[in-house]
Design a protein around this motif. Structure first.
Motif, PDB file in Angstrom:
ATOM      1  N   VAL A  55       0.819  -1.195   0.000  1.00  0.00           N
ATOM      2  CA  VAL A  55       0.000   0.000   0.000  1.00  0.00           C
ATOM      3  C   VAL A  55       0.861   1.256   0.000  1.00  0.00           C
ATOM      4  O   VAL A  55       0.657   2.187  -0.793  1.00  0.00           O
ATOM      5  CB  VAL A  55      -0.939  -0.001   1.219  1.00  0.00           C
ATOM      6  CG1 VAL A  55      -1.675   1.314   1.340  1.00  0.00           C
ATOM      7  CG2 VAL A  55      -1.916  -1.154   1.125  1.00  0.00           C
ATOM      8  N   ASP A  79      -6.289   9.480  -4.324  1.00  0.00           N
ATOM      9  CA  ASP A  79      -6.729   8.104  -4.517  1.00  0.00           C
ATOM     10  C   ASP A  79      -6.119   7.561  -5.798  1.00  0.00           C
ATOM     11  O   ASP A  79      -5.959   8.292  -6.783  1.00  0.00           O
ATOM     12  CB  ASP A  79      -8.259   8.022  -4.633  1.00  0.00           C
ATOM     13  CG  ASP A  79      -8.967   8.558  -3.405  1.00  0.00           C
ATOM     14  OD1 ASP A  79      -8.583   8.168  -2.290  1.00  0.00           O
ATOM     15  OD2 ASP A  79      -9.896   9.368  -3.563  1.00  0.00           O
ATOM     16  N   VAL A 666     -10.229   7.081   4.277  1.00  0.00           N
ATOM     17  CA  VAL A 666      -9.871   5.989   3.378  1.00  0.00           C
ATOM     18  C   VAL A 666      -8.940   5.032   4.126  1.00  0.00           C
ATOM     19  O   VAL A 666      -7.997   5.477   4.800  1.00  0.00           O
ATOM     20  CB  VAL A 666      -9.180   6.504   2.103  1.00  0.00           C
ATOM     21  CG1 VAL A 666      -8.755   5.338   1.217  1.00  0.00           C
ATOM     22  CG2 VAL A 666     -10.110   7.441   1.325  1.00  0.00           C
ATOM     23  N   ASP A 668      -6.905   1.018   3.863  1.00  0.00           N
ATOM     24  CA  ASP A 668      -6.483  -0.082   2.999  1.00  0.00           C
ATOM     25  C   ASP A 668      -5.626  -1.032   3.831  1.00  0.00           C
ATOM     26  O   ASP A 668      -4.748  -0.589   4.588  1.00  0.00           O
ATOM     27  CB  ASP A 668      -5.670   0.468   1.827  1.00  0.00           C
ATOM     28  CG  ASP A 668      -5.895  -0.325   0.555  1.00  0.00           C
ATOM     29  OD1 ASP A 668      -6.175  -1.524   0.659  1.00  0.00           O
ATOM     30  OD2 ASP A 668      -5.779   0.265  -0.546  1.00  0.00           O
ATOM     31  N   ARG A 680      -7.175  -8.205   0.191  1.00  0.00           N
ATOM     32  CA  ARG A 680      -6.966  -6.764   0.289  1.00  0.00           C
ATOM     33  C   ARG A 680      -8.281  -6.138   0.717  1.00  0.00           C
ATOM     34  O   ARG A 680      -9.261  -6.114  -0.022  1.00  0.00           O
ATOM     35  CB  ARG A 680      -6.520  -6.174  -1.050  1.00  0.00           C
ATOM     36  CG  ARG A 680      -6.236  -4.686  -0.951  1.00  0.00           C
ATOM     37  CD  ARG A 680      -5.472  -4.178  -2.145  1.00  0.00           C
ATOM     38  NE  ARG A 680      -4.963  -2.823  -1.912  1.00  0.00           N
ATOM     39  CZ  ARG A 680      -3.970  -2.282  -2.594  1.00  0.00           C
ATOM     40  NH1 ARG A 680      -3.376  -2.969  -3.548  1.00  0.00           N
ATOM     41  NH2 ARG A 680      -3.583  -1.047  -2.335  1.00  0.00           N
ATOM     42  N   TRP A 681      -8.310  -5.659   1.951  1.00  0.00           N
ATOM     43  CA  TRP A 681      -9.488  -5.008   2.499  1.00  0.00           C
ATOM     44  C   TRP A 681      -9.394  -3.510   2.203  1.00  0.00           C
ATOM     45  O   TRP A 681      -8.325  -2.919   2.292  1.00  0.00           O
ATOM     46  CB  TRP A 681      -9.569  -5.213   4.013  1.00  0.00           C
ATOM     47  CG  TRP A 681      -9.574  -6.637   4.451  1.00  0.00           C
ATOM     48  CD1 TRP A 681      -8.506  -7.413   4.776  1.00  0.00           C
ATOM     49  CD2 TRP A 681     -10.726  -7.467   4.618  1.00  0.00           C
ATOM     50  NE1 TRP A 681      -8.900  -8.670   5.130  1.00  0.00           N
ATOM     51  CE2 TRP A 681     -10.271  -8.739   5.048  1.00  0.00           C
ATOM     52  CE3 TRP A 681     -12.094  -7.273   4.447  1.00  0.00           C
ATOM     53  CZ2 TRP A 681     -11.123  -9.789   5.306  1.00  0.00           C
ATOM     54  CZ3 TRP A 681     -12.951  -8.322   4.709  1.00  0.00           C
ATOM     55  CH2 TRP A 681     -12.477  -9.560   5.134  1.00  0.00           C
ATOM     56  N   ASN A 682     -10.501  -2.915   1.881  1.00  0.00           N
ATOM     57  CA  ASN A 682     -10.492  -1.472   1.666  1.00  0.00           C
ATOM     58  C   ASN A 682     -11.808  -0.875   2.137  1.00  0.00           C
ATOM     59  O   ASN A 682     -12.852  -1.549   2.165  1.00  0.00           O
ATOM     60  CB  ASN A 682     -10.237  -1.127   0.192  1.00  0.00           C
ATOM     61  CG  ASN A 682     -11.270  -1.745  -0.730  1.00  0.00           C
ATOM     62  OD1 ASN A 682     -12.389  -1.250  -0.850  1.00  0.00           O
ATOM     63  ND2 ASN A 682     -10.913  -2.848  -1.392  1.00  0.00           N
ATOM     64  N   THR A 731     -17.160  -0.308   1.405  1.00  0.00           N
ATOM     65  CA  THR A 731     -16.275  -1.317   1.983  1.00  0.00           C
ATOM     66  C   THR A 731     -16.119  -2.453   0.975  1.00  0.00           C
ATOM     67  O   THR A 731     -17.038  -2.737   0.200  1.00  0.00           O
ATOM     68  CB  THR A 731     -16.835  -1.897   3.297  1.00  0.00           C
ATOM     69  OG1 THR A 731     -18.104  -2.523   3.039  1.00  0.00           O
ATOM     70  CG2 THR A 731     -17.024  -0.803   4.326  1.00  0.00           C
TER      71      THR A 731
END
Length: 832
Positions: A55, A79, A666, A668, A680-682, A731
């Motif tokens: 990231v 972003d 935001v 990540d 990959r969580w966001n 999410t």
């Protein structure tokens, strides 16, 4: 769904036929998905390399001249959306994809008629589409020629049309969420979207996507092709091609009712029992067929010089429709349409951009010299219509005219680092820009706008005169045709300082001179201070501007909208026209802004990132359209200027000051699940609120017409302040395990209110959760198939809207996630 459509079906779709799709039920899809999970735990090691780029290592160039910074080192929020993420979305329009992925980016469904359903404006941080600057490879992109005058959101904007850039050519997108007029010039009040094209030297990709709405309409077929080769020694040539067919989709009340009601009372019309409003209403999301092609190339000439060029070309043919004209109305032509008619609206667009330039090093300075030309040509047509003022001899198909926007931009950018005794050398950048713009209106054929003088000879409407011009959209009149142009020159300086190893400062200033609106000066200060490793405070202060578009001063058209469920004809009047001046119009001034932002970034480990940013954007002299001015006095002014008196009038004006406050969060996180792959969580959350801090007093000319006239009415105020959700939560999880790539995406859109001219017709729509799911499986290392659903659980807005007489409006008109329910699709992708 039966796999991927054949090329013969693809050709059928582009000839205007509905794409043949089989429609499996959601339960069948669920069973298929469940079966794919059976062997998921096997072969997980291959998935871990896919997230090799952590990231905190993502590099960006937007907002940082002369050097690239990581996302977390940037003093302002940025972003980054990868090209792979764009192709996994399940949607095929770039604007829709960004709305799905970015919490601060919003796009209304725009199910209405007119051009706003085709050239769809989006907003960043709650501001209008034309208050966001669009770049391609760091170079200014030209705007669309189409002006959104019938849309309630982003009303009056002529935005860049993101959907005309081929997805197959995009490497990634950088979205700068902060005012940047001092760095890039006009339009960058809300921020900058920089589309970075691919720069690969080998390989290619072909992707086919097909799908449709759960309800059976909105069929989609898209084919993308990408190809990359080395150019010379160390250069590259990347080519992208997208072809897309999207059938129309519409959701209206099928119930019958008093639709053909007779004039003056009497017994119900016998046709009431058979009318199907799905057939009568031709609005909603339009049918479109488009092809876009582009390239990005770079050729090294020497160690100090590289030549480069990129270009895109697109052609789009879109069909929408207008409201039903009853056979017992003044605009009926019974000899041609005995049962009434609903005109069909068509826009044929050709869009082109090309940039050429050279960059390298000269006397210790890095330089970049380029010139970019862009053009958007949009022609308007009507079919199944009539100019009822001509009578029974009227044509039914019309050419209504064209709008053309041309832009030529030339830039010289210089940058160099100087050792001045600080922690790092000072980065100095400065440059010059010249921009020429021209907006052209071409008249339609005379039958599309003339008053034929026909008087209805008999019946209940005897002696009445129909409205002049083709029904649905009157053509651009000969006296309204013409062109406007302007030039501007600007100079900027940008300094990047690092006084201490943990403290960076940026200073930027820009001066511009326009040939039509005068001089502007902008400045910006940014700073970032790292309190401890991985934890930093950041902030920015700037002022900016947006010059009024040429279209906002020149454009004129006659069309129809709905107010409180009732059809209202209105005329957009050019600001300098005699009719507009009689209603109080004045020359447009640039919008001016002040931006304040404060935030923090937290990167505790290599695989975790959290950013929190607050902001305030004050805009003075904001350009808006007046409300639709109607009444006896307005009718007299229109008639005195040779216009149809049976309509309202409106024009553009610097009517309001606004303040927008907001918060963006935001996060990540990359999680290694060992033998169960990598996730990959966001997540992202956006809150913003716009308030009107000042409304301009009625001009004297408008006040003189009598009481009841309001420059910026209740409905317009509501559209600006409460018509979009104040909150948006996104999410998601992207789970790579073995040969599977599973994307789950959950969005929550907050409540919003559609404000009417009458409080009794106000409607507040509750918050909704939307679920998206995409499951891809790699059959081989080069061939992947996927199935998925957008709006998996078939969620609709509240069915509380004010229904118009043609059955439309049950779900309102401003939904941020659409009103066509679920959409399912299949995708196949081949890498070569």
């Amino acid at each position: 769904m039966k796999g991927i459509l054949s090329m013969s079906s693809f050709r059928n779709g582009f000839s205007g036929l509905a794409v043949p799709l089989q429609s499996p039920r959601l339960a069948a899809m669920s069973l298929a998905i469940a079966s794919m999970f059976v062997n998921m735990a096997a072969d997980a090691e291959d998935s871990k390399s896919a997230y090799a780029g952590a990231v905190k290592d993502v590099m960006v160039t937007t907002g940082n001249r002369g050097q690239a910074l990581t996302v977390t080192d940037s003093p302002v929020p940025i972003d980054v959306v990868s090209g792979e993420k764009l192709m996994q979305s399940g949607k095929t329009n770039l604007s829709e994809i960004l709305s799905d992925l970015l919490p601060s980016f919003n796009l209304a469904a725009v199910p209405g008629q007119d051009a706003s359903a085709i050239v769809r404006p989006a907003s960043l941080r709650g501001l209008n589409a034309d208050q966001v600057l669009i770049l391609v490879n760091g170079k200014r992109r030209h705007n669309s020629a189409v002006l959104n005058v019938a849309s309630r959101l982003n009303n009056g904007s002529a935005p860049v049309d993101l959907d005309l850039i081929p997805l197959s050519l995009i490497d990634h997108i950088e979205v700068l969420r902060d005012g940047a007029a001092a760095q890039y010039g006009s339009d960058a009040i809300a921020g900058v979207i920089n589309i970075i094209l691919k720069s690969s030297i080998e390989g290619g990709n072909a992707t086919t996507t097909t799908g449709q709405n759960y309800g059976g309409d909105g069929e989609l077929l898209q084919q993308t092709l990408g190809w990359s080769r080395e150019l010379g020694s160390g250069g590259f040539l990347d080519i992208g091609l997208d072809a897309r067919y999207k059938n129309r989709s519409v959701n209206v009340d099928k119930a019958t009712g008093a639709f053909y009601f007779p004039l003056g009372g009497g017994s119900p019309d016998p046709r009431e029992s058979t009318v199907d409003r799905q057939v009568l209403f031709l609005g909603g999301n339009p049918q479109s067929k488009s092809v876009s092609l582009g390239y990005n190339a770079e050729l090294p000439i020497s160690s100090n010089l590289k030549l480069y060029s990129f270009s895109t070309w697109a052609s789009r043919d879109s069909n929408s429709g207008f409201n039903f004209r009853r056979p017992n109305s003044v605009n009926a032509v019974l000899s041609i349409y005995p049962d009434g008619y609903a005109p069909k609206f068509r826009i044929k667009e050709n869009d082109f951009q090309v940039a050429v330039g050279g960059k390298g090093k000269l006397a210790d300075w890095n330089f970049d010299l380029s010139s970019t030309y862009g053009r958007n040509d949009s022609a308007f047509y009507l079919s199944g219509s009539a100019n009822a003022s001509i009578g029974p001899s009227t044509k039914t198909n019309f050419y209504n005219g064209s709008l053309i926007f041309d832009q030529v931009t030339t830039n010289l950018d210089l940058t160099r680092a100087f050792a001045v005794g600080m922690a790092k050398p000072m980065q100095v950048s400065y440059g010059l820009e010249h921009r020429y713009e021209r907006y052209t209106v071409k008249a339609g054929e005379p039958d599309s706008y003339i008053n034929g003088g026909y008087v209805i000879p008999s019946g209940p409407l005897a002696g009445k005169q129909p409205s002049p011009g083709s029904q649905g959209f009157s053509g651009f009149r000969a006296e309204e045709a013409g062109a406007a142009s302007r030039s501007n020159v600007s100079a900027y300086v940008d300094l990047g300082l690092e006084p201490l190893p943990n403290w960076s400062v940026g200073l930027a200033g820009r001066a511009e001179r326009y040939t039509d609106v005068g001089d502007t000066v902008s400045g910006k200060l940014t700073t970032r201070y790292e309190l401890s490793p991985g934890f930093a405070l950041r902030g920015a202060i700037s002022n900016g501007f947006r010059a009024p578009s040429l279209a906002q001063g020149l454009y004129a058209s006659s069309t129809t909208t709905f107010i409180g469920g009732q059809a209202v004809d209105f005329k957009v009047l050019p600001v300098a026209s005699a009719a507009a001046k009689a209603l109080g119009a004045e020359a447009l001034k640039p919008e001016k802004s002040k931006n304040f932002s404060l935030g923090l970034s937290f990167v505790p480990t290599r695989d975790v990132q959290i950013t929190v940013d607050t902001y305030q954007i004050d805009i003075t002299d904001r350009i808006v359209q007046t409300g639709i001015l109607r009444g006896t006095a307005v009718s007299a002014i229109l008639a005195a200027n040779g216009l149809n008196p049976n309509q309202g009038g409106q024009y553009f004006t610097n009517a309001v000051d606004t303040r927008t406050r907001g918060l963006d969060i935001v996060a990540d996180y990359i999680q290694d699940l060992k033998s169960y792959g990598v996730v990959r969580w966001n997540g992202g959350f956006s809150w913003n609120k716009t308030d009107i801090t000042r409304i301009k007093d009625n001009p004297a000319a408008l006040t003189s017409l009598g009481a009841g006239y309001e420059l910026f009415d209740r409905g317009r105020r509501g559209d600006l302040t409460v018509a979009t959700p104040q909150t948006k939560l996104i999410t998601g999880a992207d789970w790579l395990i073995g040969k599977f790539d599973i994307n789950a995406h959950l969005s929550r859109f907050g409540s919003y209110t559609e404000v009417s001219s009458s409080q009794a017709n106000d409607r507040t729509y509750s918050a909704k959760w939307i679920t998206d799911l995409d499951i891809a499986y790699a059959l081989t290392k080069s061939f992947t198939v996927a199935v998925g659903a957008k709006n998996l659980f078939d969620v609709y807005p509240d069915k509380i809207g004010v229904v118009s007489e043609n059955g439309a409006g049950a779900y309102g008109t401003l939904s941020p996630f659409g009103m066509n329910g679920g959409f399912y699709y299949a995708r196949a992708s081949l890498n070569f």
